[in-house]
Enzyme design. Structure first.
Site, PDB file in Angstrom:
ATOM      1  N   HIS A 182      39.988  47.470  43.815  1.00 51.96           N
ATOM      2  CA  HIS A 182      41.247  47.886  43.202  1.00 51.96           C
ATOM      3  C   HIS A 182      42.035  48.700  44.207  1.00 51.96           C
ATOM      4  CE1 HIS A 182      38.759  46.819  39.759  1.00 51.96           C
ATOM      5  NE2 HIS A 182      39.895  46.422  39.232  1.00 51.96           N
ATOM      6  N   LYS A 189      49.059  37.273  37.881  1.00 52.52           N
ATOM      7  CA  LYS A 189      48.100  37.193  38.972  1.00 52.52           C
ATOM      8  C   LYS A 189      48.330  35.987  39.860  1.00 52.52           C
ATOM      9  CE  LYS A 189      44.784  34.826  35.986  1.00 52.52           C
ATOM     10  NZ  LYS A 189      43.398  34.562  35.676  1.00 52.52           N
ATOM     11  N   GLN A 198      30.955  40.396  40.931  1.00 53.79           N
ATOM     12  CA  GLN A 198      32.243  40.174  41.572  1.00 53.79           C
ATOM     13  C   GLN A 198      32.330  40.963  42.869  1.00 53.79           C
ATOM     14  OE1 GLN A 198      34.615  41.771  38.262  1.00 53.79           O
ATOM     15  NE2 GLN A 198      35.522  39.737  38.088  1.00 53.79           N
ATOM     16  N   ASP A 210      34.617  42.860  43.867  1.00 52.16           N
ATOM     17  CA  ASP A 210      35.806  43.390  43.202  1.00 52.16           C
ATOM     18  C   ASP A 210      36.392  44.595  43.945  1.00 52.16           C
ATOM     19  OD1 ASP A 210      37.697  43.456  41.265  1.00 52.16           O
ATOM     20  OD2 ASP A 210      36.411  44.240  39.684  1.00 52.16           O
ATOM     21  N   CYS A 244      37.348  47.578  36.615  1.00 54.91           N
ATOM     22  CA  CYS A 244      38.547  48.391  36.843  1.00 54.91           C
ATOM     23  C   CYS A 244      38.452  49.787  36.223  1.00 54.91           C
ATOM     24  CB  CYS A 244      39.812  47.684  36.384  1.00 54.91           C
ATOM     25  SG  CYS A 244      39.647  46.661  34.948  1.00 54.91           S
ATOM     26  N   HIS A 264      44.367  44.511  41.210  1.00 58.86           N
ATOM     27  CA  HIS A 264      42.968  44.097  41.057  1.00 58.86           C
ATOM     28  C   HIS A 264      42.808  42.883  41.957  1.00 58.86           C
ATOM     29  CE1 HIS A 264      42.814  45.844  36.781  1.00 58.86           C
ATOM     30  NE2 HIS A 264      44.093  45.837  37.077  1.00 58.86           N
ATOM     31  N   ARG A 295      29.864  38.875  30.548  1.00 59.17           N
ATOM     32  CA  ARG A 295      30.868  38.329  29.647  1.00 59.17           C
ATOM     33  C   ARG A 295      30.189  37.267  28.796  1.00 59.17           C
ATOM     34  NH1 ARG A 295      35.916  37.512  33.916  1.00 59.17           N
ATOM     35  NH2 ARG A 295      35.920  39.668  34.634  1.00 59.17           N
TER      36      ARG A 295
END
Length: 602
Positions: A351, A430, A347, A349, A300, A476, A329
């Site tokens: 946004h 979420k 990911q 991912d 992000c 997200h 992570r």
RNA sequence: GCCGACAUAGCUCAGUUGGCUAGAGCAGCUGAUUUGUAAUCAGCAGGCCCGGGGUUCAAAUCCUCGUGUCGGCACCA
């Protein structure tokens, strides 16, 4: 027929209690109905405790509930108990069951109970959590246990059970507490059901993605590389590339722009975002030239920097950035699990930066996107709205508004969801998309997170109609979640038999003899032209052997070519699914492959 | 991270109570064979027995510390 309990007002009441209170209701018999199994398994847990107590007299007991996959009991002994001891406990259980002890129930006051179990600090712990003044005791032979019931009338009814695993579990589910021993088990009303259950588990094990990933050469892990760092092998690489390219198109169609942020960013940024404070212990850091950098655990911040690169008008919103973002992570060592839980993953991912009035439509659009993909793969999934966690940034008010926004979007579109209290991200609530794996465990894949906090922390803005500065909202979202976990789940879902459009290899070509290899190569090249991967099984092995080898790779289609096929320009097809054989002209064959590869569009 | 178990060839696994040169199948390599729909035959090669330390005349085997894996628990922004 044996009556083991009754059902009154939707509640299961055992015969002991019914007699005591003079209740009558719908009879529950000893069969494999949910109600009967509930009682049976609960009593089996008690029988196990009785056996443990007789084998390990100093055993102390915590709780022994019925759960989705059977039952367990948490306890503690001074002697160490290992998997090898399960057989011994099972044997003891059977010998008690043969004695057909009645299960008797009586009530005592809390004070009496505390006196009775004064030597069992775990039972005392249980009692601390019971608010009432009276508690019930169930007694079978010499063994007595504090319990709410319901129970079978007699332990002789317990015959078909198995202790399945032994593990550690924290008292009260809190890692600050001591660790107890937990034994899991399963019980059924009849022998066949128990057998069928055990066979089903063995069957599920065969589709475990770790096993298939190794067999099919999709991915591997190596001790010297580090725990949780997957290595993608060629076959897995091809599968993943297909998934990536399909998904890339799907994003472009929906107005997402591909962007890319750096792998590590200065720690100051993670302090601004709040990751440093809230998640720092799980991040990888490095120091260079007296500056600290954090390897990104999320994408992000990078996307925020993309947003900040230019001024935005309200007319431009929503703006959607996406990236196949590699994140690191540091997951707890015990959490690692094949591709499902790793320390480095990618990911899908994105946004979405939007106006407050666009939240609902954007959420719905993402939910549709998710559904499109999940239904393509024939996944059953469920959605969960997660609310404010303990560690969180932002005011309660903002949390309230954003949580409500998610619920509204779902409600107004009549979408089903469950609530996970306190399960949100630290910056916002979420919607999680959960898929079930081969042995029934649920894994979070996609996620849609509404965030008012990061825009505030990074002072994001756009120009409104009146040329005033307005803060955008961030959504997200990830659809697959990560390629790692999703491919793991796909592998189990298809038991390795991937459909044509995603399979690592589309076609196995088996030339009958040496002289047919040349044509095999020609065919292989033609397949590449239509974006299909093939492998030629031209080794010096018998034809049967090569067909067998090809079959074992779970390739969707095998084509055999020999004199006949070359003469007629045809191929002999052997279909994986149907095991049927049929002939097609080369032209028809290529067209068929092309159709099958392109039949899916997200 | 915690509790428990496990780690032997590329893979799947044998290897007795510590004791001769650590075995097998598959895969690999070399030959022979050129095959019409699920294993052709023969030969060869392949091991720091997870890594350090220790006990012992002697360790794959026992102890210890790591690393990794498995089953759970806790965790999962």
């Amino acid at each position: 027929m044996n009556e083991i309990a009754i059902k009154k007002d939707g509640e299961i009441i055992d015969t002991q209690t019914a007699k005591e209170l003079g209740f009558e209701g719908e009879q529950i018999h000893l069969d494999n109905s949910a109600d009967a199994l509930e009682v049976l398994r609960h009593s089996t847990a008690h029988l196990m405790a009785q056996a443990i107590k007789s084998l390990y007299p100093d055993a102390e007991f915590y709780v022994g509930p019925v759960v989705k996959e059977g039952f367990y009991y948490d306890f503690k002994t001074s002697t160490e108990i290992g998997a090898g001891d399960l057989k011994k406990i099972e044997k003891q259980m059977l010998s008690f069951a043969k004695k057909k002890y009645k299960i008797e129930k009586y009530e005592i006051t809390m004070d009496e109970a505390k006196e009775k179990f004064k030597n069992d600090h775990l039972k005392l712990e249980v009692m601390k959590r019971i608010p009432s003044d009276m508690v019930s005791i169930y007694k079978q032979g010499e063994f007595e246990d504090l319990c709410r019931g319901p129970h079978l009338p007699n332990i002789g009814l317990i015959r078909y059970f198995k202790l399945t695993k032994i593990a550690g579990a924290y008292l009260g589910g809190d890692s600050k507490n001591e660790m107890l021993t937990r034994i899991y088990g399963i019980a059924f009303a009849d022998k066949e059901s128990l057998k069928a259950h055990m066979e089903q588990l063995a069957e599920a094990e065969k589709r475990d993605h770790r096993k298939l990933g190794n067999e099919m050469k999709l991915f591997t892990f190596r001790e010297e590389v580090g725990a949780g760092f997957p290595i993608w092998l060629p076959a897995g690489g091809r599968l993943r590339a297909r998934l990536e390219s399909l998904l890339f198109k799907a994003h472009r169609k929906r107005g997402y722009e591909p962007v890319r942020g750096p792998e590590m960013l200065r720690s100051d940024l993670w302090k601004t975002s709040g990751h440093y404070q809230n998640y720092g212990e799980n991040m990888y850091f490095t120091h260079i030239d007296e500056l600290e950098f954090g390897v990104k655990p999320m994408n992000c911040v990078g996307h925020i920097k993309v947003y900040e690169d230019e001024l935005h008008s309200y007319r431009d919103l929503p703006i959607k950035y996406f990236e196949y973002g590699v994140v690191h992570r540091h997951e707890a060592s015990g959490a690692l699990h094949g591709l499902f839980r790793v320390r480095e993953f990618t990911q899908d991912d994105a946004h979405i930066f939007c106006r407050a009035d666009q939240i609902e439509e954007q959420i719905i659009e993402v939910v549709d996107f998710v559904d499109k993909i999940m239904s393509t793969f024939e996944f059953d999934y469920k959605m969960m709205i997660s609310t404010k966690p303990e560690k969180a940034v932002g005011s309660d008010e903002v949390w309230e508004v954003s949580t409500q926004a998610l619920k509204n979007a779902m409600d107004q579109n009549e979408l089903a969801y469950e609530i996970d209290e306190g399960g949100g991200a630290f910056y916002g609530p979420k919607i999680d998309i959960k898929i079930t794996d081969a042995i029934g465990r649920e894994w979070q894949c996609g996620t849609i997170q509404l965030d008012f906090n990061l825009p505030e922390r990074f002072k994001l803005e756009y120009n409104g109609e009146d040329n005033d500065k307005i803060q955008p909202v961030m959504i997200h979202r990830a659809i697959l979640g990560s390629f790692e976990r999703f491919i793991g789940i796909l592998t189990e879902h298809y038991a390795g038999e991937f459909p044509m459009f995603i399979a690592p290899t589309q076609v196995a070509i088996v030339p009958v003899a040496e002289t047919h290899k040349e044509y095999a190569k020609v065919l292989s090249d033609k397949l590449i032209d239509i974006n299909a991967d093939s492998e030629i099984y031209g080794k010096n092995d018998s034809l049967n052997k090569r067909i067998r080898t090809a079959e074992k790779t779970r390739v969707p289609m095998i084509v055999v070519i020999g004199d006949e096929e070359i003469a007629n320009k045809t191929v002999a097809i052997r279909d994986r699914r149907t095991r049927e054989q049929y002939n097609l002209s080369e032209e028809e064959f290529l067209k068929l492959i092309q159709t099958k590869i392109n039949e899916v569009n997200f």
